[in-house]
Design a protein around this motif. Structure first.
Motif, PDB file in Angstrom:
ATOM      1  N   ASN A  83       2.060   9.337 -13.880  1.00  0.00           N
ATOM      2  CA  ASN A  83       2.174   9.009 -12.457  1.00  0.00           C
ATOM      3  C   ASN A  83       3.550   9.384 -11.903  1.00  0.00           C
ATOM      4  OD1 ASN A  83      -0.335   7.785 -13.066  1.00  0.00           O
ATOM      5  ND2 ASN A  83      -0.049   6.282 -11.441  1.00  0.00           N
TER       6      ASN A  83
ATOM      7  N   GLU B  36      -9.817  -0.412  -5.523  1.00  0.00           N
ATOM      8  CA  GLU B  36     -10.051  -1.758  -5.013  1.00  0.00           C
ATOM      9  C   GLU B  36     -11.204  -1.658  -4.018  1.00  0.00           C
ATOM     10  OE1 GLU B  36      -9.874  -5.598  -3.250  1.00  0.00           O
ATOM     11  OE2 GLU B  36      -9.882  -3.678  -2.233  1.00  0.00           O
TER      12      GLU B  36
ATOM     13  N   ARG C 169      -2.322   6.930  -5.328  1.00  0.00           N
ATOM     14  CA  ARG C 169      -2.875   6.505  -6.611  1.00  0.00           C
ATOM     15  C   ARG C 169      -3.603   5.156  -6.530  1.00  0.00           C
ATOM     16  NH1 ARG C 169      -2.296  10.973  -6.866  1.00  0.00           N
ATOM     17  NH2 ARG C 169      -1.097  12.266  -8.325  1.00  0.00           N
ATOM     18  N   GLY C 170      -3.633   4.559  -5.375  1.00  0.00           N
ATOM     19  CA  GLY C 170      -4.405   3.344  -5.139  1.00  0.00           C
ATOM     20  C   GLY C 170      -5.420   3.610  -4.048  1.00  0.00           C
TER      21      GLY C 170
ATOM     22  N   LEU D 226      -8.366   2.139  -1.735  1.00  0.00           N
ATOM     23  CA  LEU D 226      -9.013   0.945  -1.202  1.00  0.00           C
ATOM     24  C   LEU D 226     -10.264   1.385  -0.448  1.00  0.00           C
ATOM     25  CD1 LEU D 226      -5.955   0.176  -1.666  1.00  0.00           C
ATOM     26  CD2 LEU D 226      -6.309  -1.601   0.042  1.00  0.00           C
TER      27      LEU D 226
ATOM     28  N   HIS E 155      -5.262   2.491   2.523  1.00  0.00           N
ATOM     29  CA  HIS E 155      -6.228   1.497   2.971  1.00  0.00           C
ATOM     30  C   HIS E 155      -7.413   2.195   3.645  1.00  0.00           C
ATOM     31  CE1 HIS E 155      -7.650  -2.392   4.216  1.00  0.00           C
ATOM     32  NE2 HIS E 155      -7.647  -2.045   5.499  1.00  0.00           N
TER      33      HIS E 155
ATOM     34  N   THR F 246       4.436   0.739  -9.338  1.00  0.00           N
ATOM     35  CA  THR F 246       3.919   0.768  -7.967  1.00  0.00           C
ATOM     36  C   THR F 246       2.960   1.942  -7.811  1.00  0.00           C
ATOM     37  OG1 THR F 246       5.947  -0.218  -7.086  1.00  0.00           O
ATOM     38  CG2 THR F 246       4.564   1.002  -5.540  1.00  0.00           C
ATOM     39  N   TYR F 247       1.856   1.685  -7.125  1.00  0.00           N
ATOM     40  CA  TYR F 247       0.853   2.715  -6.859  1.00  0.00           C
ATOM     41  C   TYR F 247       0.818   2.995  -5.351  1.00  0.00           C
ATOM     42  CZ  TYR F 247      -0.714   1.291 -11.505  1.00  0.00           C
ATOM     43  OH  TYR F 247      -0.768   0.972 -12.840  1.00  0.00           O
TER      44      TYR F 247
ATOM     45  N   ASN G 122       0.525  -3.174 -14.644  1.00  0.00           N
ATOM     46  CA  ASN G 122       0.904  -4.078 -13.547  1.00  0.00           C
ATOM     47  C   ASN G 122       2.411  -4.093 -13.291  1.00  0.00           C
ATOM     48  OD1 ASN G 122       1.256  -5.361 -16.086  1.00  0.00           O
ATOM     49  ND2 ASN G 122       1.316  -7.370 -15.124  1.00  0.00           N
TER      50      ASN G 122
ATOM     51  N   SER H 135      -0.711   3.677  -2.105  1.00  0.00           N
ATOM     52  CA  SER H 135      -2.120   3.383  -1.842  1.00  0.00           C
ATOM     53  C   SER H 135      -2.522   3.720  -0.419  1.00  0.00           C
ATOM     54  CB  SER H 135      -2.406   1.896  -2.115  1.00  0.00           C
ATOM     55  OG  SER H 135      -2.100   1.567  -3.460  1.00  0.00           O
TER      56      SER H 135
ATOM     57  N   LEU I  30      -5.197   5.555 -11.943  1.00  0.00           N
ATOM     58  CA  LEU I  30      -5.581   5.133 -10.596  1.00  0.00           C
ATOM     59  C   LEU I  30      -5.966   3.663 -10.556  1.00  0.00           C
ATOM     60  CD1 LEU I  30      -7.932   8.093  -9.521  1.00  0.00           C
ATOM     61  CD2 LEU I  30      -5.453   7.888  -9.185  1.00  0.00           C
ATOM     62  N   ILE I  31      -5.766   3.064  -9.393  1.00  0.00           N
ATOM     63  CA  ILE I  31      -6.284   1.737  -9.081  1.00  0.00           C
ATOM     64  C   ILE I  31      -7.341   1.898  -7.996  1.00  0.00           C
ATOM     65  CG2 ILE I  31      -5.761  -0.564  -8.181  1.00  0.00           C
ATOM     66  CD1 ILE I  31      -4.469  -0.135 -10.844  1.00  0.00           C
TER      67      ILE I  31
END
Length: 210
Positions: free
Chosen positions: A38, A136, A85-86, A88, A57, A52-53, A49, A55, A133-134
């Protein structure tokens, strides 16, 4: 005598330069073969955890995907290429004709096909083997299990599922890359009711955390 001193001095100078060259080459080689996770090599030994990703929205809602009142200009695919990388995402039940889609509140404002979305994520991860990746996913109706049916076997194999309870530590990025389980997937319901909370219902898909 002067010639001898000159030769000795030159010899020492040459040896020093040779050692400096070899050391510099070794450092360059180490740097070039060091894993980058990353964006940073130091991220690799960090737990998932602990970093920081960047992200996005409502990443499915974009001008490029023809949404009305979009949240973003660029598509999710271009967001990933740009360093996001996040992801939503919101799932919606768009009725008999369109079924389950990614949308922002109302289907008429725009939809993004879940199969294409999940396949694009897999393609990105295959192209970028050291990225984590995250995801959500907001589920405001009973669509999570139906949505999960759109995921491929390859997608599900890339979802990290090793954290079995609250007290388990998250893996390092190195661990996730070595396992090729490079997605952590979270789910939540807009109203956090039992109808939209898979943890309360006890039917979260494997690797989906609430």
């Amino acid at each position: 005598m002067l010639k001898r001193i000159t030769i000795i001095a030159f010899s020492k100078y040459s040896t020093t330069m040779l050692l400096f060259f070899l050391f510099s080459t070794m450092l360059i080689t180490i740097e070039s073969t060091q894993r980058i996770c990353n964006g940073l090599s130091s991220n690799c030994r960090m737990r998932a955890n602990e970093i920081t990703y960047p992200s996005s929205h409502n990443v499915m809602s974009s001008t490029e995907d023809d949404f009305i009142f979009p949240n973003n200009i660029k598509s999710m695919e271009k967001a990933l290429e740009g360093g996001i990388r996040g992801l939503l995402l919101d799932s919606c039940d768009c009725g008999m004709d369109d079924g389950i889609q990614f949308c922002h509140g109302e289907c008429f404002l725009g939809t993004k096909d879940p199969t294409q979305t999940f396949d694009a994520i897999v393609e990105f991860l295959n192209t970028n083997p050291n990225e984590v990746l995250i995801l959500e996913i907001q589920v405001d109706d009973d669509t999570l299990l139906g949505l999960w049916e759109y995921t491929s076997d390859e997608f599900r194999s890339m979802v990290y599922n090793g954290r079995k309870n609250f007290f388990d530590s998250w893996p390092t990025l190195n661990d996730m890359i070595d396992l090729n389980q490079r997605m952590i997937v979270f789910q939540h319901g807009g109203d956090n009711s039992p109808d939209t909370n898979c943890a309360l219902l006890g039917d979260c898909p494997d690797g989906v955390y609430n």
